[in-house]
Scaffold this motif. Structure first.
Motif, mmCIF file in Angstrom:
data_model
loop_
_atom_site.group_PDB
_atom_site.id
_atom_site.type_symbol
_atom_site.label_atom_id
_atom_site.label_comp_id
_atom_site.label_asym_id
_atom_site.label_seq_id
_atom_site.Cartn_x
_atom_site.Cartn_y
_atom_site.Cartn_z
ATOM 1 N N GLY A 152 -9.296 -5.489 10.240
ATOM 2 C CA GLY A 152 -9.219 -4.595 11.380
ATOM 3 C C GLY A 152 -8.743 -5.237 12.659
ATOM 4 O O GLY A 152 -8.863 -4.648 13.739
ATOM 5 N N ILE A 153 -8.183 -6.435 12.561
ATOM 6 C CA ILE A 153 -7.671 -7.107 13.759
ATOM 7 C C ILE A 153 -6.490 -6.342 14.335
ATOM 8 O O ILE A 153 -6.336 -6.239 15.556
ATOM 9 C CB ILE A 153 -7.279 -8.559 13.427
ATOM 10 N N HIS A 154 -5.661 -5.806 13.451
ATOM 11 C CA HIS A 154 -4.517 -5.008 13.877
ATOM 12 C C HIS A 154 -4.775 -3.550 13.503
ATOM 13 O O HIS A 154 -4.992 -3.233 12.329
ATOM 14 C CB HIS A 154 -3.222 -5.488 13.214
ATOM 15 N N ARG A 155 -4.760 -2.698 14.470
ATOM 16 C CA ARG A 155 -4.999 -1.274 14.246
ATOM 17 C C ARG A 155 -3.729 -0.598 13.748
ATOM 18 O O ARG A 155 -2.650 -0.859 14.255
ATOM 19 C CB ARG A 155 -5.460 -0.631 15.560
ATOM 20 N N GLY A 156 -3.860 0.268 12.745
ATOM 21 C CA GLY A 156 -2.715 1.019 12.256
ATOM 22 C C GLY A 156 -2.459 0.781 10.777
ATOM 23 O O GLY A 156 -3.213 0.096 10.083
ATOM 24 N N ILE A 157 -1.347 1.348 10.310
ATOM 25 C CA ILE A 157 -0.993 1.329 8.892
ATOM 26 C C ILE A 157 0.425 0.803 8.732
ATOM 27 O O ILE A 157 1.317 1.112 9.535
ATOM 28 C CB ILE A 157 -1.081 2.753 8.293
ATOM 29 N N LEU A 158 0.637 0.010 7.687
ATOM 30 C CA LEU A 158 1.970 -0.445 7.327
ATOM 31 C C LEU A 158 2.563 0.482 6.279
ATOM 32 O O LEU A 158 1.838 1.076 5.483
ATOM 33 C CB LEU A 158 1.919 -1.872 6.772
ATOM 34 N N LEU A 159 3.880 0.583 6.261
ATOM 35 C CA LEU A 159 4.584 1.333 5.226
ATOM 36 C C LEU A 159 5.381 0.364 4.369
ATOM 37 O O LEU A 159 6.117 -0.483 4.880
ATOM 38 C CB LEU A 159 5.535 2.362 5.845
ATOM 39 N N GLY A 160 5.208 0.480 3.045
ATOM 40 C CA GLY A 160 5.948 -0.367 2.127
ATOM 41 C C GLY A 160 6.565 0.440 1.004
ATOM 42 O O GLY A 160 6.275 1.630 0.854
ATOM 43 N N ASP A 161 7.400 -0.196 0.200
ATOM 44 C CA ASP A 161 8.032 0.510 -0.908
ATOM 45 C C ASP A 161 7.141 0.468 -2.146
ATOM 46 O O ASP A 161 5.982 0.040 -2.091
ATOM 47 C CB ASP A 161 9.431 -0.050 -1.196
ATOM 48 N N ALA A 162 7.689 0.893 -3.275
ATOM 49 C CA ALA A 162 6.902 0.980 -4.505
ATOM 50 C C ALA A 162 6.520 -0.376 -5.066
ATOM 51 O O ALA A 162 5.759 -0.459 -6.022
ATOM 52 C CB ALA A 162 7.682 1.772 -5.564
ATOM 53 N N GLY A 163 7.029 -1.451 -4.487
ATOM 54 C CA GLY A 163 6.681 -2.781 -4.946
ATOM 55 C C GLY A 163 5.315 -3.250 -4.498
ATOM 56 O O GLY A 163 4.853 -4.303 -4.925
ATOM 57 N N TYR A 164 4.662 -2.481 -3.634
ATOM 58 C CA TYR A 164 3.343 -2.851 -3.138
ATOM 59 C C TYR A 164 2.285 -1.906 -3.691
ATOM 60 O O TYR A 164 2.582 -0.750 -4.008
ATOM 61 C CB TYR A 164 3.310 -2.797 -1.604
ATOM 62 N N ALA A 165 1.067 -2.388 -3.793
ATOM 63 C CA ALA A 165 -0.051 -1.539 -4.176
ATOM 64 C C ALA A 165 -0.507 -0.748 -2.961
ATOM 65 O O ALA A 165 -0.612 -1.290 -1.860
ATOM 66 C CB ALA A 165 -1.201 -2.384 -4.719
ATOM 67 N N CYS A 166 -0.768 0.524 -3.164
ATOM 68 C CA CYS A 166 -1.236 1.372 -2.066
ATOM 69 C C CYS A 166 -2.674 0.982 -1.715
ATOM 70 O O CYS A 166 -3.523 0.821 -2.592
ATOM 71 C CB CYS A 166 -1.162 2.846 -2.474
ATOM 72 N N ARG A 167 -2.930 0.806 -0.441
ATOM 73 C CA ARG A 167 -4.260 0.443 0.031
ATOM 74 C C ARG A 167 -4.487 1.059 1.403
ATOM 75 O O ARG A 167 -3.591 1.716 1.951
ATOM 76 C CB ARG A 167 -4.421 -1.078 0.077
ATOM 77 N N ASN A 168 -5.669 0.868 1.952
ATOM 78 C CA ASN A 168 -6.013 1.507 3.223
ATOM 79 C C ASN A 168 -5.093 1.097 4.365
ATOM 80 O O ASN A 168 -4.883 1.875 5.300
ATOM 81 C CB ASN A 168 -7.461 1.191 3.603
ATOM 82 N N VAL A 169 -4.567 -0.103 4.308
ATOM 83 C CA VAL A 169 -3.739 -0.603 5.411
ATOM 84 C C VAL A 169 -2.260 -0.563 5.094
ATOM 85 O O VAL A 169 -1.436 -0.923 5.939
ATOM 86 C CB VAL A 169 -4.157 -2.046 5.779
ATOM 87 N N LEU A 170 -1.888 -0.143 3.881
ATOM 88 C CA LEU A 170 -0.481 -0.123 3.489
ATOM 89 C C LEU A 170 -0.224 1.087 2.603
ATOM 90 O O LEU A 170 -0.762 1.183 1.499
ATOM 91 C CB LEU A 170 -0.118 -1.420 2.745
ATOM 92 N N PHE A 171 0.594 2.004 3.095
ATOM 93 C CA PHE A 171 0.913 3.223 2.357
ATOM 94 C C PHE A 171 2.254 3.055 1.654
ATOM 95 O O PHE A 171 3.217 2.544 2.230
ATOM 96 C CB PHE A 171 0.985 4.424 3.290
ATOM 97 N N THR A 172 2.297 3.504 0.400
ATOM 98 C CA THR A 172 3.517 3.432 -0.404
ATOM 99 C C THR A 172 3.906 4.839 -0.871
ATOM 100 O O THR A 172 3.106 5.771 -0.772
ATOM 101 C CB THR A 172 3.293 2.530 -1.629
ATOM 102 N N PRO A 173 5.110 5.026 -1.404
ATOM 103 C CA PRO A 173 5.504 6.352 -1.899
ATOM 104 C C PRO A 173 4.672 6.768 -3.107
ATOM 105 O O PRO A 173 4.211 5.925 -3.880
ATOM 106 C CB PRO A 173 6.977 6.174 -2.278
ATOM 107 N N LEU A 174 4.498 8.057 -3.270
ATOM 108 C CA LEU A 174 3.829 8.589 -4.457
ATOM 109 C C LEU A 174 4.790 8.507 -5.642
ATOM 110 O O LEU A 174 5.976 8.825 -5.512
ATOM 111 C CB LEU A 174 3.399 10.032 -4.225
ATOM 112 N N ARG A 175 4.266 8.111 -6.793
ATOM 113 C CA ARG A 175 5.127 7.929 -7.952
ATOM 114 C C ARG A 175 5.679 9.248 -8.488
ATOM 115 O O ARG A 175 6.861 9.366 -8.774
ATOM 116 C CB ARG A 175 4.336 7.221 -9.059
ATOM 117 N N ASN A 176 4.824 10.221 -8.655
ATOM 118 C CA ASN A 176 5.252 11.504 -9.216
ATOM 119 C C ASN A 176 4.773 12.640 -8.320
ATOM 120 O O ASN A 176 3.790 13.323 -8.635
ATOM 121 C CB ASN A 176 4.699 11.676 -10.637
#
Length: 327
Positions: A166-190
């Motif tokens: 929680g040191i950095h507030r907010g969310i990161l956006l990544g591609d399908a190569g990353y696992a979706c987690r609370n701090v990093l949102f990825t595209p939905l597969r289907n």
């Protein structure tokens, strides 16, 4: 013959490396299969060892500015960054977009060179970066070999730990190569519902910033888009220095030639999401974790995981900023 001991010429060699070697020399009669050092030596009429010393000296000096120039948004800047990202595709709470890009290198010496062999059959450094809405870099990690998987680099980065703490507030956006987690949102597969498809479209459109940032970086400093024929130590320093100068150029509003054409080339990504998805999925998601199909993308040795290749090449965190400075 120029005197390489004069600081002015040291800087000139560095500028030639980034610009002339990537752009200007492509239009000369110098063969393109010879190394960057030899090309610079011929162009500037100084010895090859002098060129190497100049590149090392200046790139490391510029890289020392990384702690000041490349940094995550301060608490009083976070809301403004989120608002700028929201204006792209109406996604709230986004603090940055993350991805990796490969910087091609020549085969490193030693028996560990195979770790730099990436999935495209080239030797490279896999550079991770987080960018902002103005394509500026907030964080970079330039110490992993080409075989390292994007998700593994993030999982072992200091930024990942800071985001989860929680040191950095907010969310990161990544591609399908990353696992979706609370701090990093990825595209939905289907995506099935209208809402899910809208999310994917907005996610890809917003995340497009990092693709454009890499494109601008390699266009502004064209040597990064080609094979760097310099030592591994100097390669890491040059990558960091280029990122620092990239941020300075954005801060000073220095224009980039044909940047509008680059933007147009990337505008179609949100519409062609399914095609992008097919290219991104050389890995599978299983129980929330990403497992590479290729064993070459498995985690590297503990020495590299803790300190990165800066320790193996003689550069410490005090000498070279890589976005994940070692203690």
């Amino acid at each position: 013959m120029w005197d390489p001991s004069v600081p002015h010429y040291t800087g000139l060699v560095f500028l030639k490396l980034f610009h002339e070697c990537g752009v200007g020399l492509l239009h000369t009669e110098i063969p393109q299969n010879i190394g960057i050092i030899l090309r610079l030596s011929d162009c500037l009429e100084i010895s090859q060892p002098a060129v190497s010393r100049c590149i090392s000296r200046v790139s490391k000096a510029v890289g020392m500015l990384g702690h000041q120039i490349i940094k995550m948004p301060a608490p009083n800047e976070t809301l403004q960054v989120m608002e700028h990202f929201k204006n792209i595709a109406d996604m709230p709470g986004i603090i940055g977009c993350i991805d990796c890009t490969h910087i091609q290198i020549t085969k490193p010496p030693g028996d560990r060179s195979e770790t730099f062999w990436n999935r495209k059959g080239k030797f490279s450094i896999n550079m991770q970066a987080v960018c902002g809405p103005q394509l500026q870099f907030f964080n970079i990690v330039a110490k992993w070999p080409g075989s390292a998987h994007d998700s593994n680099i993030f999982n072992k980065s200091r930024l990942c730990a800071e985001m989860e703490e929680g040191i950095h507030r907010g969310i990161l956006l990544g591609d399908a190569g990353y696992a979706c987690r609370n701090v990093l949102f990825t595209p939905l597969r289907n995506p099935q519902s209208v809402q899910e498809r809208r999310y994917n479209t907005a996610q890809v459109k917003t995340r497009n910033c990092i693709e454009r940032a890499f494109g601008v970086l390699k266009k502004r400093f064209a040597c990064l888009g080609k094979t760097l024929c310099i030592s591994l130590d100097n390669t890491l320093a040059v990558i960091v220095a280029a990122a620092v100068l990239h941020n300075i150029a954005i801060q000073e509003n220095i224009p980039l030639t044909d940047e509008s054409e680059m933007d147009q080339n990337h505008d179609h990504e949100a519409e062609n999401y399914s095609e992008m998805q097919a290219q991104d999925t050389e890995h599978i998601i299983f129980r929330g974790c990403i497992e590479a199909k290729d064993d070459r993308a498995s985690p590297v040795s503990p020495v590299e995981a803790e300190g990165g290749f800066g320790l193996l090449t003689g550069a410490t965190g005090d000498e070279l900023y890589d976005g994940d400075v070692t203690d």
